[in-house]
Write a protein that holds these residues in place. Sequence first.
Motif, PDB file in Angstrom:
ATOM      1  N   MET A 163       0.697  -1.011  -0.037  1.00  0.00           N
ATOM      2  CA  MET A 163      -0.096   0.010   0.064  1.00  0.00           C
ATOM      3  C   MET A 163       0.734   1.371   0.003  1.00  0.00           C
ATOM      4  N   THR A 164       0.523   2.094  -0.921  1.00  0.00           N
ATOM      5  CA  THR A 164       1.384   3.239  -1.031  1.00  0.00           C
ATOM      6  C   THR A 164       1.007   4.511  -0.115  1.00  0.00           C
ATOM      7  N   VAL A 165       1.967   5.023   0.750  1.00  0.00           N
ATOM      8  CA  VAL A 165       1.307   6.030   1.549  1.00  0.00           C
ATOM      9  C   VAL A 165       2.401   7.099   1.235  1.00  0.00           C
ATOM     10  N   THR A 166       1.743   8.428   1.651  1.00  0.00           N
ATOM     11  CA  THR A 166       2.392   9.573   1.665  1.00  0.00           C
ATOM     12  C   THR A 166       3.166   9.933   2.845  1.00  0.00           C
ATOM     13  N   ALA A 167       4.035  10.917   2.535  1.00  0.00           N
ATOM     14  CA  ALA A 167       4.958  11.468   3.638  1.00  0.00           C
ATOM     15  C   ALA A 167       4.283  12.491   4.700  1.00  0.00           C
ATOM     16  N   LEU A 168       3.185  13.216   4.095  1.00  0.00           N
ATOM     17  CA  LEU A 168       2.761  14.214   5.073  1.00  0.00           C
ATOM     18  C   LEU A 168       1.286  13.384   5.758  1.00  0.00           C
ATOM     19  N   CYS A 169       1.077  13.546   7.124  1.00  0.00           N
ATOM     20  CA  CYS A 169       0.156  13.227   7.607  1.00  0.00           C
ATOM     21  C   CYS A 169      -1.283  13.672   6.912  1.00  0.00           C
ATOM     22  N   HIS A 170      -2.314  12.876   6.795  1.00  0.00           N
ATOM     23  CA  HIS A 170      -3.535  13.040   6.208  1.00  0.00           C
ATOM     24  C   HIS A 170      -4.792  13.311   7.305  1.00  0.00           C
ATOM     25  N   ARG A 177       4.738  14.933   9.543  1.00  0.00           N
ATOM     26  CA  ARG A 177       5.043  13.708   8.861  1.00  0.00           C
ATOM     27  C   ARG A 177       4.177  12.491   9.337  1.00  0.00           C
ATOM     28  N   ALA A 178       3.589  11.739   8.530  1.00  0.00           N
ATOM     29  CA  ALA A 178       2.904  10.369   8.740  1.00  0.00           C
ATOM     30  C   ALA A 178       3.752   9.498   9.454  1.00  0.00           C
ATOM     31  N   SER A 179       3.449   8.784  10.375  1.00  0.00           N
ATOM     32  CA  SER A 179       4.187   7.520  11.161  1.00  0.00           C
ATOM     33  C   SER A 179       4.715   6.696  10.034  1.00  0.00           C
ATOM     34  N   VAL A 180       5.507   5.750   9.931  1.00  0.00           N
ATOM     35  CA  VAL A 180       6.001   5.102   9.070  1.00  0.00           C
ATOM     36  C   VAL A 180       4.879   3.895   8.773  1.00  0.00           C
ATOM     37  N   GLY A 181       4.437   3.805   7.360  1.00  0.00           N
ATOM     38  CA  GLY A 181       3.694   2.731   7.144  1.00  0.00           C
ATOM     39  C   GLY A 181       2.167   2.983   7.331  1.00  0.00           C
ATOM     40  N   THR A 182       1.777   4.109   7.670  1.00  0.00           N
ATOM     41  CA  THR A 182       0.560   4.750   7.627  1.00  0.00           C
ATOM     42  C   THR A 182       0.167   6.247   7.157  1.00  0.00           C
ATOM     43  N   ARG A 183      -1.038   6.586   7.345  1.00  0.00           N
ATOM     44  CA  ARG A 183      -1.376   7.904   6.506  1.00  0.00           C
ATOM     45  C   ARG A 183      -1.470   8.885   7.708  1.00  0.00           C
ATOM     46  N   SER A 205     -20.712   1.739   9.750  1.00  0.00           N
ATOM     47  CA  SER A 205     -19.913   2.048   8.303  1.00  0.00           C
ATOM     48  C   SER A 205     -18.491   1.474   8.625  1.00  0.00           C
ATOM     49  N   TRP A 206     -17.731   2.099   9.328  1.00  0.00           N
ATOM     50  CA  TRP A 206     -16.338   1.731   9.308  1.00  0.00           C
ATOM     51  C   TRP A 206     -15.853   0.358  10.033  1.00  0.00           C
ATOM     52  N   SER A 207     -16.919  -0.058  10.693  1.00  0.00           N
ATOM     53  CA  SER A 207     -16.830  -1.335  11.105  1.00  0.00           C
ATOM     54  C   SER A 207     -16.751  -2.600   9.963  1.00  0.00           C
ATOM     55  N   GLY A 208     -17.836  -2.139   9.349  1.00  0.00           N
ATOM     56  CA  GLY A 208     -18.271  -2.954   8.043  1.00  0.00           C
ATOM     57  C   GLY A 208     -17.099  -3.112   7.030  1.00  0.00           C
ATOM     58  N   LEU A 209     -16.405  -1.757   6.841  1.00  0.00           N
ATOM     59  CA  LEU A 209     -15.238  -1.840   6.070  1.00  0.00           C
ATOM     60  C   LEU A 209     -14.107  -2.742   6.607  1.00  0.00           C
ATOM     61  N   TRP A 219      -4.694  -0.437  11.618  1.00  0.00           N
ATOM     62  CA  TRP A 219      -4.974  -0.888  10.337  1.00  0.00           C
ATOM     63  C   TRP A 219      -5.850   0.350   9.623  1.00  0.00           C
ATOM     64  N   LEU A 220      -6.821   1.052  10.440  1.00  0.00           N
ATOM     65  CA  LEU A 220      -7.362   2.296   9.647  1.00  0.00           C
ATOM     66  C   LEU A 220      -6.446   3.199   9.382  1.00  0.00           C
ATOM     67  N   ALA A 221      -5.386   3.653  10.096  1.00  0.00           N
ATOM     68  CA  ALA A 221      -4.411   4.525  10.220  1.00  0.00           C
ATOM     69  C   ALA A 221      -3.652   4.375   8.754  1.00  0.00           C
ATOM     70  N   ALA A 222      -3.459   3.012   8.272  1.00  0.00           N
ATOM     71  CA  ALA A 222      -2.893   2.843   7.168  1.00  0.00           C
ATOM     72  C   ALA A 222      -3.563   2.801   5.816  1.00  0.00           C
ATOM     73  N   HIS A 223      -4.969   2.985   5.961  1.00  0.00           N
ATOM     74  CA  HIS A 223      -5.744   2.625   5.188  1.00  0.00           C
ATOM     75  C   HIS A 223      -5.975   4.044   3.998  1.00  0.00           C
ATOM     76  N   SER A 224      -6.145   3.733   2.739  1.00  0.00           N
ATOM     77  CA  SER A 224      -6.176   4.948   1.852  1.00  0.00           C
ATOM     78  C   SER A 224      -7.529   5.583   2.390  1.00  0.00           C
ATOM     79  N   ALA A 225      -8.279   5.300   3.066  1.00  0.00           N
ATOM     80  CA  ALA A 225      -9.504   6.102   3.583  1.00  0.00           C
ATOM     81  C   ALA A 225      -9.027   6.750   4.877  1.00  0.00           C
ATOM     82  N   ALA A 226      -7.947   6.808   5.287  1.00  0.00           N
ATOM     83  CA  ALA A 226      -7.773   7.263   6.717  1.00  0.00           C
ATOM     84  C   ALA A 226      -7.964   8.649   7.082  1.00  0.00           C
ATOM     85  N   ALA A 227      -7.850   9.413   5.836  1.00  0.00           N
ATOM     86  CA  ALA A 227      -8.243  10.993   6.027  1.00  0.00           C
ATOM     87  C   ALA A 227      -9.773  10.897   6.112  1.00  0.00           C
ATOM     88  N   GLU A 228     -10.628  10.423   5.259  1.00  0.00           N
ATOM     89  CA  GLU A 228     -11.930  10.193   5.547  1.00  0.00           C
ATOM     90  C   GLU A 228     -12.495  10.088   6.678  1.00  0.00           C
TER      91      GLU A 228
END
Length: 277
Positions: free
Chosen positions: A1-8, A20-26, A92-96, A123-132
């Motif tokens: 999973m690709t992550v960005t350097a800045l926190c979302h 900056r985001a923690s290693v392996g998370t967003r 909703s988030w639990s279902g995801l 796991w959610l912090a590293a997910h592509s939907a972490a910002a949302e």
Amino acid sequence: MTVTALCHGEGCRGGHARRRASVGTRLCRPCRDHFAAGLAELAHLYEECGRILGGGAPGSLRERTTGGDLPGLPFNAAAADVRTRIVSVLGSWSGLVAQQRGLAAPPRTVTALTAFLLRHTDWLAAHSAAAEASEEIARLIRGGRRAAFPDRARSVRLGACPEPGCAGALAFAARAGERADGPAIVCDADPAHRWSSDRWSELSDCLDSARPAGTAGAPATERWLAGADIAQLWQVPMGTVYRLASEERWRRRNRAGRTYYNESDVRSCFSRRAARR
């Protein structure tokens, strides 16, 4: 999973300097911890809103009563809406998480949903939907706090106490979301000098007539009231306030984006309405 350097995270996206985001998370560590704390707070807000719907006072002010809940308590739509949204968002988030991780979904209770999401916060912090997720939880918390802990009182200074020999001043405790049929107008010098809000028309006449000696003919001090204050003092819906303000052409002034109406215009209007009835 690709992550960005800045926190979302919600805490960083609105600021000028994003961490900056923690290693392996967003999310950065503070935003991740804030997200987890928010999940835990939602469970508390859900209970507080439920207590309000059951007749409890807002903001954890509990009053002992006998004989059960008081009849005729107004339905708190904001508290009910918050409770519905908390279950919906957590579900909703639990279902995801459950669907993407191949897990059994938790029971649809706030306690179970919150516990489930707290176990999978990283796991959610590293997910592509972490910002949302971070933004939605933060927005839900703000709404929950407004419903569970509304501003308890905003004091509106009304004038000198009309009781003979009293040097105090009257203030109206404008309480958001509460019934205004209690002793809402109180003297700051003697708490025994208090009146229910439905006596304001009578009191305001006393205030105007009780000016100091030597001021005969001088104009009475003008008082300006917000729409919410008028609704509580005269026991009418806000829609009636706005309608009458337009129809009767009450004088108005704006302060910090808020409209205030001339109290003498308002009082004259309601006096005429009472006389017609």
